[in-house]
Design an enzyme around this catalytic site. Sequence first.
Site, PDB file in Angstrom:
ATOM      1  CD  GLU A  11      -2.761  -1.476   2.559  1.00  0.00           C
ATOM      2  OE1 GLU A  11      -2.232  -0.345   3.698  1.00  0.00           O
ATOM      3  OE2 GLU A  11      -3.205  -2.677   2.678  1.00  0.00           O
ATOM      4  CG  LEU A  33      -7.221   0.702   1.386  1.00  0.00           C
ATOM      5  CD1 LEU A  33      -7.068   1.458   2.499  1.00  0.00           C
ATOM      6  CD2 LEU A  33      -5.015   1.163   1.301  1.00  0.00           C
ATOM      7  CD  GLU A  74      -3.830  -4.141   4.627  1.00  0.00           C
ATOM      8  OE1 GLU A  74      -5.150  -4.645   4.455  1.00  0.00           O
ATOM      9  OE2 GLU A  74      -3.179  -2.883   5.547  1.00  0.00           O
ATOM     10  CG  PHE A  84       1.289   0.513  10.446  1.00  0.00           C
ATOM     11  CD1 PHE A  84       1.493   1.221  11.519  1.00  0.00           C
ATOM     12  CD2 PHE A  84       1.041   1.280   9.707  1.00  0.00           C
ATOM     13  CE1 PHE A  84       2.236   2.427  11.778  1.00  0.00           C
ATOM     14  CE2 PHE A  84       0.818   2.772   9.661  1.00  0.00           C
ATOM     15  CZ  PHE A  84       1.410   3.487  10.778  1.00  0.00           C
ATOM     16  CB  ALA A  85       3.731  -5.215  12.057  1.00  0.00           C
ATOM     17  CG  ASP A  86      -0.341  -3.091  14.370  1.00  0.00           C
ATOM     18  OD1 ASP A  86      -0.433  -2.981  15.466  1.00  0.00           O
ATOM     19  OD2 ASP A  86       0.669  -2.703  13.982  1.00  0.00           O
ATOM     20  CG  PHE A  87      -2.638  -3.310   8.944  1.00  0.00           C
ATOM     21  CD1 PHE A  87      -2.899  -3.203  10.260  1.00  0.00           C
ATOM     22  CD2 PHE A  87      -2.179  -1.932   8.228  1.00  0.00           C
ATOM     23  CE1 PHE A  87      -2.994  -1.864  10.528  1.00  0.00           C
ATOM     24  CE2 PHE A  87      -1.814  -0.898   8.285  1.00  0.00           C
ATOM     25  CZ  PHE A  87      -2.731  -0.198   9.675  1.00  0.00           C
ATOM     26  CG  HIS A  92      -1.326   2.508  12.819  1.00  0.00           C
ATOM     27  ND1 HIS A  92      -2.793   1.933  13.923  1.00  0.00           N
ATOM     28  CD2 HIS A  92      -1.153   2.587  12.078  1.00  0.00           C
ATOM     29  CE1 HIS A  92      -3.399   2.478  12.534  1.00  0.00           C
ATOM     30  NE2 HIS A  92      -3.019   2.197  11.478  1.00  0.00           N
TER      31      HIS A  92
END
Lengths: 314, 328
Positions: free
Chosen positions: B27, B56, B58, B81-84, B127
Amino acid sequence: MTVTVPAPTGTTPSGARRTPPPPEPEDLELLLLIRHFELTLLRLFEAGELSGTTHTCLGQEYIPVALSRLLGDDDFVLSNHRGHGHFLARHAEPYGLLAEIMGREGALCAGVGGSQHVYHRRFLSTGVQGESLPVATGVALALKGTGALACAYIGDGTWGEGAVYEALNMAQLWRVPLLVVVEHNGIAQSTPTAAQMSGRVAARAAAFDVLHHRVTSLEVGEIRTELAPLVAMVRQDSRPLVVEFATHRVGPHSKGDDTRAPEEIALAAAHDWYDRYARLFPEPFARIDRERRELVERIAAEVTARPPSAWERP
Amino acid sequence: MTRVSEHLNHALHDLMETDPDVHLLGEDVSDPYGGAFKVTRGLSTRFGDRVRSTPLSEGAIAGVGAGLALAGRKAIVEIMFADFVALAFDQIVNFAAKSTAMYGRPVPIPLVVRCPSGGNRGYGPTHSQSPQKHFIGVPGLSLFEMTPFHNAGELFARMFALGRPCLFFEDKVLYTRRMYEGGVVDDLFRYEVAGDVARVRLDGVAEPDCAIVVHGGMVHRALDAMRLLLLEDDIACELLVPARLHPLPELPGLERARHVCVVEDGSEGGTWGAEVARVLHPRLWSSLRRPITLLSAADSVIPAAPHLEREVLVQPARIRDAIVEALS
């Protein structure tokens, strides 16, 4: 958008407006090979010879058979849980497939993948719904410009997965040669489409500006004629296409788990090409039917007698 | 001086220059934006449609990367962001990782999923996470993490050479820090890189009081703690930083340390550190004098307000206190 092509003049099973031309012998052989392969699996299950689960494509065999001659060696086929017909129409290797399903020597994937996870010569099946469409989009991206395409089989139930929409969006944005074949058999395991899908496949494709074409014919030759220019467009223009087959699942979801009402099952059976061809073309049909049945019986006996498959675990 | 983000950027430029099979997706990765952390700056201008800014999506981005890899290319996927990366769990675990083995023979899936991770930047609960632990023990999947010691180009080459999907974590606090060069960390500490593991030591100390094992994002906080421990508490530590988190590479020198402490920024419970300890305990059982100390972030969401976030994530003072207590 929906592609406008001349409506098939041929058959609907209920209408049977005219007698279709007989299927070519090669097509009939392939149809009957897949039919007897699937029936044999159910028989082997009942006999306790198979473990795990399996999903047969009884009634839907004509779809991959029709597509088989529209695909080239460089194309990549992605299949799903109900993939035996897809495989056999792509590669005439029933021994290897049955060995895979039975975990016997000569298995396509050493017996690790089993019924739902086969990867062999640009054919790949995997068992999580919707997962294959982003992968197919990536494969198609790699094939873009080569004239080859990625063909992914999904069902109507698959449209519940968000991955389908993420993939369609990218496929159209990036103009990749992706042929999505929807085997819309009206039922997702035990749930009728009407109870799990709001709206229509065509409208969902249209939302992404993806070409959509609905096939109602059950005749292999007719379907090929109808789809050939569209598949050529996928290659030449490098764009995705959703081909939705209105089809019927004659058998259970997996094995003995059919909870449909008898009249629904009868309706599905009324669309079965098998009975129709037996009735309309008794001469070549009876002979080829017997030959394929005997062939699959021999395959099953031979593969059953093989030693277990060996796997070198990574 | 090269910042870690610039170093990563140069490594990606070199990689795409030397290997035309490499594609990069993510992204907002294209110019002029060049990625949320500018790590992909210049790549789309130079390499055209081998670099794609994506919707968007992932899950599908990871799937497309796997599809490219399946078709003979190599793919780098950036998760902003690794969270995603939770959104791509199915594609990574059920497809990319499994496909390397479930077809009965090795199927190469050269796919690197880059995951900017970690907190201490005030980005709040969605995030700031370090989700490494959720991917430990997935057959066919390797976990790597950027460190300020390791050459990123060599790490990319190493990950692709595995032919299996890799998650590559990049702690966001590293991006603005400098890459260490020439074996020197500062006036006290020296470092060496052997294979996957960087080792930071005090000159002349062969048998440290404590060996601290951390992932890349913890390096500076661990160094701050080591400095305090040395100067205030007279405790000499060495630091081990594996760039590969799972499977864990051989960690050198631990038998000579009086104590071992593993520190991470993932939340408590089912942690990477617990996995490190599981690997180390049988090896060190005869030389260990006490259980390995495990420090992780609290069992908590990560707050946005800096004063609250500091309390949840591991800070130098906590590392120092834990080691002092363990050795007392």
